[in-house]
Design a protein around this motif. Structure first.
Motif, PDB file in Angstrom:
ATOM      1  N   MET A   1      46.961  39.178  28.581  1.00  0.00           N
ATOM      2  CA  MET A   1      47.849  40.288  28.965  1.00  0.00           C
ATOM      3  C   MET A   1      48.769  40.672  27.798  1.00  0.00           C
ATOM      4  SD  MET A   1      48.764  39.379  32.861  1.00  0.00           S
ATOM      5  CE  MET A   1      49.870  40.739  33.123  1.00  0.00           C
ATOM      6  N   ILE A   2      49.101  39.685  26.971  1.00  0.00           N
ATOM      7  CA  ILE A   2      49.926  40.000  25.785  1.00  0.00           C
ATOM      8  C   ILE A   2      49.121  40.913  24.859  1.00  0.00           C
ATOM      9  CG2 ILE A   2      51.069  39.059  23.725  1.00  0.00           C
ATOM     10  CD1 ILE A   2      51.673  36.527  25.287  1.00  0.00           C
ATOM     11  N   VAL A   3      47.852  40.564  24.674  1.00  0.00           N
ATOM     12  CA  VAL A   3      47.005  41.376  23.785  1.00  0.00           C
ATOM     13  C   VAL A   3      46.870  42.794  24.358  1.00  0.00           C
ATOM     14  CG1 VAL A   3      44.722  41.613  22.727  1.00  0.00           C
ATOM     15  CG2 VAL A   3      45.747  39.344  22.983  1.00  0.00           C
ATOM     16  N   GLU A   4      46.657  42.876  25.683  1.00  0.00           N
ATOM     17  CA  GLU A   4      46.547  44.202  26.318  1.00  0.00           C
ATOM     18  C   GLU A   4      47.822  45.016  26.071  1.00  0.00           C
ATOM     19  OE1 GLU A   4      43.961  45.859  27.763  1.00  0.00           O
ATOM     20  OE2 GLU A   4      42.938  44.149  26.840  1.00  0.00           O
ATOM     21  N   GLU A   5      48.957  44.340  26.149  1.00  0.00           N
ATOM     22  CA  GLU A   5      50.240  45.027  25.959  1.00  0.00           C
ATOM     23  C   GLU A   5      50.399  45.476  24.505  1.00  0.00           C
ATOM     24  OE1 GLU A   5      51.685  45.544  28.857  1.00  0.00           O
ATOM     25  OE2 GLU A   5      53.200  46.787  27.885  1.00  0.00           O
ATOM     26  N   LEU A   6      49.903  44.643  23.591  1.00  0.00           N
ATOM     27  CA  LEU A   6      50.005  45.014  22.164  1.00  0.00           C
ATOM     28  C   LEU A   6      49.147  46.238  21.848  1.00  0.00           C
ATOM     29  CD1 LEU A   6      50.019  41.509  20.390  1.00  0.00           C
ATOM     30  CD2 LEU A   6      51.969  42.992  20.879  1.00  0.00           C
ATOM     31  N   LYS A   7      48.147  46.489  22.697  1.00  0.00           N
ATOM     32  CA  LYS A   7      47.323  47.686  22.496  1.00  0.00           C
ATOM     33  C   LYS A   7      48.122  48.966  22.783  1.00  0.00           C
ATOM     34  CE  LYS A   7      42.812  45.614  23.441  1.00  0.00           C
ATOM     35  NZ  LYS A   7      41.744  45.471  24.457  1.00  0.00           N
ATOM     36  N   LYS A   8      49.308  48.782  23.357  1.00  0.00           N
ATOM     37  CA  LYS A   8      50.164  49.949  23.622  1.00  0.00           C
ATOM     38  C   LYS A   8      51.187  50.173  22.495  1.00  0.00           C
ATOM     39  CE  LYS A   8      49.818  48.917  28.532  1.00  0.00           C
ATOM     40  NZ  LYS A   8      50.554  48.291  29.647  1.00  0.00           N
ATOM     41  N   VAL A   9      51.174  49.287  21.512  1.00  0.00           N
ATOM     42  CA  VAL A   9      52.099  49.456  20.380  1.00  0.00           C
ATOM     43  C   VAL A   9      51.386  50.275  19.301  1.00  0.00           C
ATOM     44  CG1 VAL A   9      53.419  48.287  18.568  1.00  0.00           C
ATOM     45  CG2 VAL A   9      53.281  47.287  20.865  1.00  0.00           C
ATOM     46  N   ILE A  10      51.944  51.444  19.045  1.00  0.00           N
ATOM     47  CA  ILE A  10      51.301  52.379  18.109  1.00  0.00           C
ATOM     48  C   ILE A  10      51.921  52.234  16.720  1.00  0.00           C
ATOM     49  CG2 ILE A  10      50.899  54.845  17.612  1.00  0.00           C
ATOM     50  CD1 ILE A  10      49.402  53.868  20.086  1.00  0.00           C
ATOM     51  N   TYR A  11      51.068  52.156  15.716  1.00  0.00           N
ATOM     52  CA  TYR A  11      51.559  52.183  14.331  1.00  0.00           C
ATOM     53  C   TYR A  11      51.779  53.659  13.972  1.00  0.00           C
ATOM     54  CZ  TYR A  11      51.543  51.552   9.255  1.00  0.00           C
ATOM     55  OH  TYR A  11      51.877  51.579   7.929  1.00  0.00           O
ATOM     56  N   PRO A  12      53.043  54.097  13.837  1.00  0.00           N
ATOM     57  CA  PRO A  12      53.346  55.534  13.740  1.00  0.00           C
ATOM     58  C   PRO A  12      52.741  56.239  12.524  1.00  0.00           C
ATOM     59  CG  PRO A  12      55.328  54.271  14.201  1.00  0.00           C
ATOM     60  CD  PRO A  12      54.276  53.280  13.823  1.00  0.00           C
ATOM     61  N   GLN A  13      52.426  55.475  11.509  1.00  0.00           N
ATOM     62  CA  GLN A  13      51.874  56.099  10.304  1.00  0.00           C
ATOM     63  C   GLN A  13      50.550  56.812  10.593  1.00  0.00           C
ATOM     64  OE1 GLN A  13      53.388  55.437   7.032  1.00  0.00           O
ATOM     65  NE2 GLN A  13      52.103  57.143   6.400  1.00  0.00           N
ATOM     66  N   VAL A  14      49.724  56.190  11.442  1.00  0.00           N
ATOM     67  CA  VAL A  14      48.396  56.772  11.698  1.00  0.00           C
ATOM     68  C   VAL A  14      48.167  57.146  13.156  1.00  0.00           C
ATOM     69  CG1 VAL A  14      47.244  55.717   9.721  1.00  0.00           C
ATOM     70  CG2 VAL A  14      47.370  54.457  11.862  1.00  0.00           C
ATOM     71  N   GLY A  15      49.046  56.714  14.064  1.00  0.00           N
ATOM     72  CA  GLY A  15      48.893  57.089  15.463  1.00  0.00           C
ATOM     73  C   GLY A  15      47.815  56.311  16.192  1.00  0.00           C
TER      74      GLY A  15
END
Lengths: 206, 389
Positions: free
Chosen positions: A136-150
């Motif tokens: 679930m932590i990994v799933e949640e990290l999939k919602k963190v966007i690196y703003p440089q590339v989106g």
């Protein structure tokens, strides 16, 4: 960097703004501290499971309001299963694209919609509460966007290690010390993992 | 366009543009010696130096033209510290200073120098007690921003000079005056300034030119190396046209200083008064009155986010700036607002209006009218707001 005309249209005249009386499902995601928060209320037909009414409110920037507007438009009239499958890239495409630095707004809108549906499902015995796990932590990290590339930090293979032990989540992220978005990525990870009561502490190494 | 973001850059005065034209056409020469083209340009350059120096009660030889205010900051900071490092390696700056100053402080910190970052109070005045305590035997340099670029706070340089002078050795004071210059009177002798940066494009001059004031006797090392067209501070080709435009912009201000600064202050006061009368749940960031640069009004609007306000105002052709993370380069809350004890929400909801003499009361009326509608509409959309607020 500029917004598409469609983003501006939905920002200036958003659809489905407001709250519902006695909603069947409700969710609020994000936080004012991070500069964006979205609430979604839904009314669902018990027999057909179609989302019949949907409203949103947004504290946030122009794209945050526009994604709230588009996501509620896309979900309206769909079954909850169909609505759950709307992805953040699809929502962004529906707005003729978002600047990479604003892609997290689409993630937040989609996440709020899914959580409002989850709320409905839990109240109606259609789903069980998720049991916490490292996945679930990994799933949640999939919602963190690196703003440089989106794109999200998991797809970009920026997450090198995820661990969870004795209430401590350990996240190792590959991001250079001079990166403009380094602090933002760390804050976003912390904000996303805050929702799990099982996590008492987040240790991020970069 | 109702342009209320003059701290970013300002509309060049028509007279300044006019003054530039001969230097783009027939008088395109660089200063030099012995031949007419060079000597005439040199004479003109000295005339321009004199205009700038007179405006701050300095001598013309103490003025060095640069390619920008940032370049002047770099030459002053790096130049002074490198030339004086044998005397000491301690630098003092405040946490709310302009990015040029903080980036240079970080540069020296990474190069083995020690830096003390002093705090500021809620209105943006740096903590003078902390400054006193920060002074060490090896402190050689203090730098600050005269008119804070976010809150307009005017630092008490005279008091700061007294504190620096209480040390038993020389501590140089560098001042970034790009926001304050042309808007408040600056007398480098009265204030005890050793080095100071100013910029043309913030005071209705052209973009791409600034100046460094370097007090006679203050030694700075060479930062830029290469061919010298004017002096060894800003090496390489420099635009005589831009310097001519800068000089004209300063001449205009110097000739009408009281009238212009009073007009800007009247406009700002009117803007603040109208916003506070017509929009609820607002907070002025920075001090009220004379201790604030006259062109700056910075207000936090509760329950809503600043980027949305700026984009909506832009729809009505009104340009303002925000401290919101959503509009920043690194998606971070404004460091000054946070350092002054504001909440993230107050930072995200802050709007900075910076006015000029070209603005009108009618423009302020239109801005406040649109702003009131926008704030009401965005609050209607916000989950943080309800009617009972």
């Amino acid at each position: 960097m500029q917004y598409s005309q469609k983003v501006l249209d939905h920002f200036m005249k958003p659809h489905n703004v407001g709250k519902l009386k006695n909603p069947d499902g409700q969710a609020t995601e994000g936080s004012p501290a991070c500069g964006d928060q979205v609430s979604i209320d839904i009314i669902v037909n018990e027999k057909t499971h179609i989302i019949e009414e949907i409203k949103f409110q947004s504290y946030g920037c122009a794209s945050n309001i526009a994604t709230g507007s588009i996501i509620t438009e896309m979900a309206k009239g769909k079954t909850i299963e169909e609505a759950k499958n709307i992805g953040w890239k699809e929502a962004a495409e529906e707005l003729d694209g978002l600047p990479p630095v604003k892609m997290h707004c689409s993630v937040l809108a989609v996440d709020t919609l899914r959580n409002a549906i989850k709320d409905y499902e839990l109240k109606h015995g259609l789903a069980e509460a998720d049991k916490f796990s490292k996945e679930m932590i990994v799933e949640e990290l999939k919602k963190v966007i690196y703003p440089q590339v989106g794109e999200d930090i998991v797809s970009l293979k920026m997450v090198k290690y995820v661990g969870f032990e004795n209430g401590v989540a350990i996240i190792d992220v590959d991001i250079p010390s001079f990166d403009t978005y380094r602090d933002n990525v760390a804050e976003e990870i912390e904000e996303h993992l805050e929702k799990f009561p099982e996590i008492k502490e987040v240790k991020i190494t970069m | 366009m109702i342009y209320l973001t003059n701290c970013r850059t300002s509309q060049p005065a028509p007279e300044a543009i006019e003054a530039m034209l001969p230097y783009l056409k027939e008088k395109f020469y660089f200063p030099g010696n012995f031949i007419k083209s060079g000597t005439e340009a040199k004479q003109d350059l000295e005339k321009f130096q004199n205009v700038i120096s007179t405006s701050i009660n300095a001598n013309s030889t103490e003025i060095h033209f640069t390619n920008s205010g940032t370049s002047a900051n770099n030459i002053a900071i790096k130049g002074y510290i490198s030339a004086n490092a044998t005397r000491g390696t301690h630098i003092i700056v405040s946490v709310i200073d302009y990015p040029d100053l903080l980036a240079n402080a970080a540069f020296f910190e990474n190069s083995g120098f020690s830096v003390t970052y002093i705090s500021a109070d809620r209105d943006g005045f740096i903590n003078l007690e902390e400054l006193k305590d920060a002074i060490q035997t090896d402190t050689i340099f203090f730098m600050t921003t005269l008119g804070n670029h976010t809150t307009g706070t005017i630092q008490p340089l005279k008091k700061i000079r007294e504190i620096l002078d209480s040390a038993d050795h020389k501590i140089a004071m560098h001042v970034d005056a790009c926001e304050a210059y042309g808007r408040i009177p600056i007398d480098v002798n009265e204030l005890g300034i050793d080095l100071m940066s100013i910029s043309a494009h913030k005071i209705h001059g052209p973009q791409g030119v600034g100046a460094l004031y370097q007090r006679k006797g203050i030694k700075i090392g060479q930062v830029n190396h290469g061919v010298s067209r004017i002096d060894n501070h800003e090496t390489g080709g420099i635009s005589m046209a831009s310097i001519a435009g800068f000089s004209k912009a300063v001449e205009l201000i110097s000739a009408n200083f009281d009238e212009y600064s009073q007009k800007i202050r009247d406009l700002s006061n009117y803007l603040l008064e109208q916003i506070e009368a017509k929009i609820s749940h607002t907070m002025l960031n920075g001090p009220r009155g004379e201790k604030r640069a006259p062109h700056n009004i910075n207000i936090s609007f509760d329950f809503i986010e600043g980027e949305a306000i700026t984009v909506m105002l832009d729809f009505y052709d009104i340009a303002v700036a925000t401290g919101s993370a959503c509009a920043s380069q690194g998606l971070k809350a404004n460091y000054i607002m946070m350092a002054l004890g504001r909440t993230h929400e107050q930072s995200h909801g802050s709007i900075k209006f910076t006015l000029s003499r070209y603005n009108t009361f009618e423009e302020i009326d239109i801005t406040v009218e649109k702003l009131a509608e926008i704030v009401q509409e965005l609050r209607r959309r916000s989950p943080l707001y309800n009617e009972e607020n």
